[in-house]
Motif scaffolding. Sequence first.
Motif, PDB file in Angstrom:
ATOM      1  N   ASP A   1     -18.676   0.058 -20.873  1.00 42.28           N
ATOM      2  CA  ASP A   1     -18.296   1.398 -21.144  1.00 42.28           C
ATOM      3  C   ASP A   1     -19.606   2.431 -21.609  1.00 42.28           C
ATOM      4  N   GLY A   2     -20.552   1.736 -21.992  1.00 38.44           N
ATOM      5  CA  GLY A   2     -21.999   2.313 -22.463  1.00 38.44           C
ATOM      6  C   GLY A   2     -22.734   2.663 -21.267  1.00 38.44           C
ATOM      7  N   LEU A   3     -22.355   2.153 -19.960  1.00 39.70           N
ATOM      8  CA  LEU A   3     -23.275   2.700 -18.954  1.00 39.70           C
ATOM      9  C   LEU A   3     -23.023   4.082 -18.640  1.00 39.70           C
ATOM     10  N   PRO A   4     -24.138   4.566 -18.203  1.00 37.81           N
ATOM     11  CA  PRO A   4     -24.281   6.077 -17.942  1.00 37.81           C
ATOM     12  C   PRO A   4     -23.429   6.314 -16.709  1.00 37.81           C
ATOM     13  N   GLY A   5     -22.749   7.740 -16.593  1.00 36.33           N
ATOM     14  CA  GLY A   5     -22.164   8.333 -15.476  1.00 36.33           C
ATOM     15  C   GLY A   5     -20.759   7.845 -15.101  1.00 36.33           C
ATOM     16  N   ALA A   6     -20.785   7.927 -13.871  1.00 36.79           N
ATOM     17  CA  ALA A   6     -19.337   7.290 -12.865  1.00 36.79           C
ATOM     18  C   ALA A   6     -19.082   5.925 -13.121  1.00 36.79           C
ATOM     19  N   THR A   7     -20.531   5.303 -13.077  1.00 29.25           N
ATOM     20  CA  THR A   7     -20.636   3.813 -13.332  1.00 29.25           C
ATOM     21  C   THR A   7     -20.093   3.153 -14.473  1.00 29.25           C
ATOM     22  N   GLY A   8     -20.374   3.808 -15.856  1.00 31.68           N
ATOM     23  CA  GLY A   8     -19.832   3.476 -16.706  1.00 31.68           C
ATOM     24  C   GLY A   8     -18.346   3.873 -17.094  1.00 31.68           C
ATOM     25  N   VAL A   9     -17.842   5.117 -16.564  1.00 36.88           N
ATOM     26  CA  VAL A   9     -16.587   5.447 -16.531  1.00 36.88           C
ATOM     27  C   VAL A   9     -15.322   4.537 -16.006  1.00 36.88           C
ATOM     28  N   MET A  10     -15.888   4.235 -14.688  1.00 37.40           N
ATOM     29  CA  MET A  10     -15.167   3.220 -13.955  1.00 37.40           C
ATOM     30  C   MET A  10     -15.317   1.802 -14.293  1.00 37.40           C
ATOM     31  N   LEU A  11     -16.505   1.286 -14.600  1.00 35.51           N
ATOM     32  CA  LEU A  11     -16.641  -0.246 -14.613  1.00 35.51           C
ATOM     33  C   LEU A  11     -15.819  -0.785 -15.856  1.00 35.51           C
ATOM     34  N   ASP A  12     -15.890  -0.007 -17.079  1.00 31.63           N
ATOM     35  CA  ASP A  12     -14.944  -0.618 -18.140  1.00 31.63           C
ATOM     36  C   ASP A  12     -13.740  -0.899 -17.823  1.00 31.63           C
ATOM     37  N   ASP A  13     -13.050  -0.044 -17.011  1.00 29.58           N
ATOM     38  CA  ASP A  13     -11.499  -0.220 -16.723  1.00 29.58           C
ATOM     39  C   ASP A  13     -11.292  -1.306 -15.560  1.00 29.58           C
ATOM     40  N   ILE A  14     -12.572  -1.557 -14.744  1.00 25.75           N
ATOM     41  CA  ILE A  14     -12.421  -2.499 -13.614  1.00 25.75           C
ATOM     42  C   ILE A  14     -12.333  -3.860 -14.467  1.00 25.75           C
ATOM     43  N   LEU A  15     -13.402  -3.837 -15.434  1.00 30.52           N
ATOM     44  CA  LEU A  15     -13.642  -4.984 -16.137  1.00 30.52           C
ATOM     45  C   LEU A  15     -12.432  -5.348 -16.717  1.00 30.52           C
ATOM     46  N   ALA A  16     -11.954  -4.448 -17.604  1.00 32.37           N
ATOM     47  CA  ALA A  16     -10.504  -4.735 -18.303  1.00 32.37           C
ATOM     48  C   ALA A  16      -9.346  -5.364 -17.335  1.00 32.37           C
ATOM     49  N   GLY A  17      -9.453  -4.615 -16.133  1.00 28.60           N
ATOM     50  CA  GLY A  17      -8.432  -5.313 -15.191  1.00 28.60           C
ATOM     51  C   GLY A  17      -8.573  -6.640 -14.664  1.00 28.60           C
ATOM     52  N   ALA A  18      -9.897  -6.814 -14.356  1.00 31.17           N
ATOM     53  CA  ALA A  18     -10.367  -8.205 -13.875  1.00 31.17           C
ATOM     54  C   ALA A  18      -9.845  -9.117 -14.879  1.00 31.17           C
ATOM     55  N   ILE A  19      -9.998  -8.944 -16.164  1.00 33.23           N
ATOM     56  CA  ILE A  19      -9.954  -9.877 -17.301  1.00 33.23           C
ATOM     57  C   ILE A  19      -8.325  -9.909 -17.413  1.00 33.23           C
ATOM     58  N   VAL A  20      -7.677  -8.993 -17.459  1.00 32.01           N
ATOM     59  CA  VAL A  20      -6.206  -9.183 -17.326  1.00 32.01           C
ATOM     60  C   VAL A  20      -5.781 -10.079 -16.211  1.00 32.01           C
ATOM     61  N   ALA A  21      -6.246  -9.620 -15.164  1.00 31.78           N
ATOM     62  CA  ALA A  21      -5.732 -10.531 -13.778  1.00 31.78           C
ATOM     63  C   ALA A  21      -5.962 -12.004 -14.061  1.00 31.78           C
ATOM     64  N   ALA A  22      -7.220 -12.316 -14.434  1.00 34.54           N
ATOM     65  CA  ALA A  22      -7.487 -13.359 -14.577  1.00 34.54           C
ATOM     66  C   ALA A  22      -6.875 -14.178 -15.704  1.00 34.54           C
ATOM     67  N   ALA A  23      -6.355 -13.686 -16.901  1.00 34.64           N
ATOM     68  CA  ALA A  23      -5.560 -14.206 -17.781  1.00 34.64           C
ATOM     69  C   ALA A  23      -3.981 -14.515 -16.960  1.00 34.64           C
ATOM     70  N   LEU A  24      -3.683 -13.640 -16.624  1.00 36.91           N
ATOM     71  CA  LEU A  24      -2.229 -13.815 -15.773  1.00 36.91           C
ATOM     72  C   LEU A  24      -2.197 -14.822 -14.780  1.00 36.91           C
ATOM     73  N   LEU A  25      -3.402 -15.012 -14.021  1.00 38.39           N
ATOM     74  CA  LEU A  25      -3.373 -16.162 -13.103  1.00 38.39           C
ATOM     75  C   LEU A  25      -3.478 -17.634 -13.746  1.00 38.39           C
ATOM     76  N   LEU A  26      -4.143 -17.811 -14.904  1.00 36.45           N
ATOM     77  CA  LEU A  26      -4.548 -18.880 -15.693  1.00 36.45           C
ATOM     78  C   LEU A  26      -3.126 -19.089 -16.377  1.00 36.45           C
ATOM     79  N   ALA A  27      -2.410 -18.102 -16.946  1.00 35.64           N
ATOM     80  CA  ALA A  27      -1.191 -18.259 -17.618  1.00 35.64           C
ATOM     81  C   ALA A  27      -0.014 -18.858 -16.739  1.00 35.64           C
ATOM     82  N   GLY A  28      -0.372 -18.585 -15.249  1.00 33.29           N
ATOM     83  CA  GLY A  28       0.717 -18.965 -14.387  1.00 33.29           C
ATOM     84  C   GLY A  28       0.336 -20.477 -13.675  1.00 33.29           C
ATOM     85  N   GLY A  29      -0.718 -20.938 -14.345  1.00 37.22           N
ATOM     86  CA  GLY A  29      -1.269 -22.159 -13.584  1.00 37.22           C
ATOM     87  C   GLY A  29      -1.869 -22.110 -12.499  1.00 37.22           C
ATOM     88  N   ILE A  30      -2.185 -21.100 -11.944  1.00 40.10           N
ATOM     89  CA  ILE A  30      -3.109 -20.798 -10.504  1.00 40.10           C
ATOM     90  C   ILE A  30      -4.471 -21.006 -10.765  1.00 40.10           C
TER      91      ILE A  30
END
Length: 144
Positions: A115-144
């Motif tokens: 989120d602290g990165l400048p410009g469009a990279t910071g705007v986009m990347l924080d949400d992409i990382l949040a989504g990736a973390i959630v996806a990984a947690a869901l996959l781990l919760a399902g035993g995949i």
Amino acid sequence: MSPGMAIATLGGIGRLKPGPGTWGSAAVLPAALLGPLACLGLAAIVALVGWWATRAALAETGAKDPGWIVVDEAAGMLLALGGLAGVSGWLGVALAFAGFRALDILKPWPVSWADGLPGATGVMLDDILAGAIVAAALLLAGGI
């Protein structure tokens, strides 16, 4: 409305109150019906087009990270829905949504770093990382 602004706001969804980020996240929830792989493909497309649109919208307005840019939430939420191979059904969708919104709002590390990165990279990347973390947690919760 310029093409960049239209995409960045998801056709004006980013102007809805209260909580434009929540509206932007909710807008892509029907994509869950397409399945996790389709959500991952859509996430990649939305992330690439969204980065361009965010860059254009920021240049057009001079804003730093305005709340009305919600294409970043769409990309991150789609990525989180990619984890539905682990926990499927409406429970999985609810967990993906709640988890993504929590990380987007609370911004724990590494989301806060991105989120602290400048410009469009910071705007986009924080949400992409949040989504990736959630996806990984869901996959781990399902035993995949």
